[in-house]
Design a protein around this motif. Sequence first.
Motif, PDB file in Angstrom:
ATOM      1  N   ALA A 119     -37.820  -8.112 -24.850  1.00  0.00           N
ATOM      2  CA  ALA A 119     -38.874  -7.243 -24.336  1.00  0.00           C
ATOM      3  C   ALA A 119     -40.259  -7.774 -24.666  1.00  0.00           C
ATOM      4  N   ALA A 120     -40.345  -8.700 -25.595  1.00  0.00           N
ATOM      5  CA  ALA A 120     -41.613  -9.351 -25.977  1.00  0.00           C
ATOM      6  C   ALA A 120     -42.522  -8.476 -26.813  1.00  0.00           C
ATOM      7  N   VAL A 121     -42.198  -7.202 -27.006  1.00  0.00           N
ATOM      8  CA  VAL A 121     -43.087  -6.299 -27.717  1.00  0.00           C
ATOM      9  C   VAL A 121     -42.718  -6.280 -29.200  1.00  0.00           C
ATOM     10  N   SER A 122     -43.279  -7.208 -29.936  1.00  0.00           N
ATOM     11  CA  SER A 122     -43.013  -7.322 -31.364  1.00  0.00           C
ATOM     12  C   SER A 122     -44.168  -8.062 -32.017  1.00  0.00           C
ATOM     13  N   ASP A 123     -44.509  -7.652 -33.227  1.00  0.00           N
ATOM     14  CA  ASP A 123     -45.571  -8.353 -33.945  1.00  0.00           C
ATOM     15  C   ASP A 123     -45.143  -9.742 -34.391  1.00  0.00           C
ATOM     16  N   ASP A 124     -43.839 -10.042 -34.327  1.00  0.00           N
ATOM     17  CA  ASP A 124     -43.346 -11.391 -34.633  1.00  0.00           C
ATOM     18  C   ASP A 124     -43.453 -12.325 -33.435  1.00  0.00           C
ATOM     19  N   PRO A 126     -45.959 -13.642 -31.519  1.00  0.00           N
ATOM     20  CA  PRO A 126     -46.844 -14.819 -31.490  1.00  0.00           C
ATOM     21  C   PRO A 126     -46.305 -15.998 -32.287  1.00  0.00           C
ATOM     22  N   TYR A 127     -45.670 -15.719 -33.408  1.00  0.00           N
ATOM     23  CA  TYR A 127     -45.085 -16.792 -34.235  1.00  0.00           C
ATOM     24  C   TYR A 127     -44.078 -17.596 -33.426  1.00  0.00           C
ATOM     25  N   PHE A 128     -43.236 -16.894 -32.674  1.00  0.00           N
ATOM     26  CA  PHE A 128     -42.202 -17.548 -31.876  1.00  0.00           C
ATOM     27  C   PHE A 128     -42.811 -18.374 -30.746  1.00  0.00           C
ATOM     28  N   TRP A 129     -43.686 -17.750 -29.970  1.00  0.00           N
ATOM     29  CA  TRP A 129     -44.171 -18.443 -28.778  1.00  0.00           C
ATOM     30  C   TRP A 129     -45.166 -19.548 -29.070  1.00  0.00           C
ATOM     31  N   ARG A 130     -45.836 -19.514 -30.197  1.00  0.00           N
ATOM     32  CA  ARG A 130     -46.716 -20.640 -30.529  1.00  0.00           C
ATOM     33  C   ARG A 130     -45.906 -21.908 -30.710  1.00  0.00           C
ATOM     34  N   ILE A 131     -44.688 -21.776 -31.265  1.00  0.00           N
ATOM     35  CA  ILE A 131     -43.818 -22.941 -31.389  1.00  0.00           C
ATOM     36  C   ILE A 131     -43.424 -23.449 -30.007  1.00  0.00           C
ATOM     37  N   TYR A 184     -43.872  -9.485 -18.726  1.00  0.00           N
ATOM     38  CA  TYR A 184     -43.594 -10.131 -20.016  1.00  0.00           C
ATOM     39  C   TYR A 184     -44.759 -11.035 -20.432  1.00  0.00           C
ATOM     40  N   VAL A 185     -45.223 -11.853 -19.508  1.00  0.00           N
ATOM     41  CA  VAL A 185     -46.289 -12.804 -19.830  1.00  0.00           C
ATOM     42  C   VAL A 185     -47.587 -12.082 -20.177  1.00  0.00           C
ATOM     43  N   THR A 186     -47.899 -11.007 -19.465  1.00  0.00           N
ATOM     44  CA  THR A 186     -49.103 -10.247 -19.776  1.00  0.00           C
ATOM     45  C   THR A 186     -49.041  -9.689 -21.195  1.00  0.00           C
ATOM     46  N   THR A 187     -47.901  -9.127 -21.562  1.00  0.00           N
ATOM     47  CA  THR A 187     -47.727  -8.617 -22.920  1.00  0.00           C
ATOM     48  C   THR A 187     -47.831  -9.748 -23.937  1.00  0.00           C
ATOM     49  N   ALA A 188     -47.215 -10.873 -23.630  1.00  0.00           N
ATOM     50  CA  ALA A 188     -47.272 -12.023 -24.534  1.00  0.00           C
ATOM     51  C   ALA A 188     -48.707 -12.487 -24.755  1.00  0.00           C
ATOM     52  N   GLN A 189     -49.470 -12.565 -23.709  1.00  0.00           N
ATOM     53  CA  GLN A 189     -50.851 -13.019 -23.826  1.00  0.00           C
ATOM     54  C   GLN A 189     -51.673 -12.082 -24.695  1.00  0.00           C
ATOM     55  N   ARG A 190     -51.438 -10.781 -24.561  1.00  0.00           N
ATOM     56  CA  ARG A 190     -52.185  -9.820 -25.369  1.00  0.00           C
ATOM     57  C   ARG A 190     -51.820  -9.943 -26.853  1.00  0.00           C
ATOM     58  N   LEU A 191     -50.528 -10.138 -27.127  1.00  0.00           N
ATOM     59  CA  LEU A 191     -50.115 -10.291 -28.516  1.00  0.00           C
ATOM     60  C   LEU A 191     -50.616 -11.599 -29.106  1.00  0.00           C
ATOM     61  N   LEU A 192     -50.592 -12.651 -28.309  1.00  0.00           N
ATOM     62  CA  LEU A 192     -51.121 -13.931 -28.782  1.00  0.00           C
ATOM     63  C   LEU A 192     -52.619 -13.854 -29.047  1.00  0.00           C
ATOM     64  N   HIS A 204     -47.012  -1.817 -21.586  1.00  0.00           N
ATOM     65  CA  HIS A 204     -45.841  -2.589 -21.162  1.00  0.00           C
ATOM     66  C   HIS A 204     -44.879  -1.682 -20.385  1.00  0.00           C
ATOM     67  N   ARG A 205     -44.626  -0.508 -20.908  1.00  0.00           N
ATOM     68  CA  ARG A 205     -43.736   0.444 -20.239  1.00  0.00           C
ATOM     69  C   ARG A 205     -44.283   0.809 -18.856  1.00  0.00           C
ATOM     70  N   SER A 206     -45.579   1.067 -18.797  1.00  0.00           N
ATOM     71  CA  SER A 206     -46.198   1.431 -17.522  1.00  0.00           C
ATOM     72  C   SER A 206     -46.082   0.294 -16.514  1.00  0.00           C
ATOM     73  N   ARG A 207     -46.247  -0.948 -16.977  1.00  0.00           N
ATOM     74  CA  ARG A 207     -46.164  -2.080 -16.057  1.00  0.00           C
ATOM     75  C   ARG A 207     -44.729  -2.362 -15.615  1.00  0.00           C
TER      76      ARG A 207
END
Length: 223
Positions: A119-124, A126-131, A184-192, A204-207
């Motif tokens: 779901a991409a909605v996690s404070d962890d 950014p750590y994953f996707w930066r790799i 997913y990507v929009t949520t990822a960008q915001r968390l990053l 995220h739910r609304s989108r």
Amino acid sequence: MTQGSERRGSGERAADQALTLRERKKRETRQRISDEATMLFAARGFDEVTVAEVAKAAHVSTMTVFNHFPRKEDLFLDRIPEAVELFTAAVRNRPVGESPLAALRALLLQLLDQRHPLAAVSDDFPYFWRIVLDSSTLRARAREGVEEVENALADAMAETTPGGDGPDSRLAAALTVAAYRAVYVTTAQRLLAGERADDVADDHRSRVHGAFDALERALPSAR
């Protein structure tokens, strides 16, 4: 339980228990390998770590690593098979009368409620996707993973929708995956960018709802 299963002997039951134990050990080994790989990749970068180093850290052979993960990239992007299974199972196992789109919408909202990694909605996150972003190899594998989900979803839609074995199923699958990828990507960008998961969850739910509302208008045959 069937009548046949009630009459199974102790040897068969013991064999089932042994198989369960072996499967549990396999899962534990797979998870240990993945965990050790993730720590090494985080410390040094994906491209700087060899499979042999992962095997040594996990106390297994290199062959054992490849038995669980056919490609090095799958050591890190290890949820691609799970994504394929979840998407296709939602379509294949949906209740009678429920559309593929309704089943997939429900799945994605459930993953959000569970704070599942897919779901991409996690404070962890950014750590994953930066790799991933730091490795062209991982980025390419991630794109392949999206294609694998799309192809499997198209097959599931074709198999479970009357008259669905044709280009409409491919189109429906492609549009569904593209729509969720955009969410997913929009949520990822915001968390990053530094936002917290709790701050983006409602949006995220609304989108997700907005994406599937649009899909239902565009794909009446899949409703």
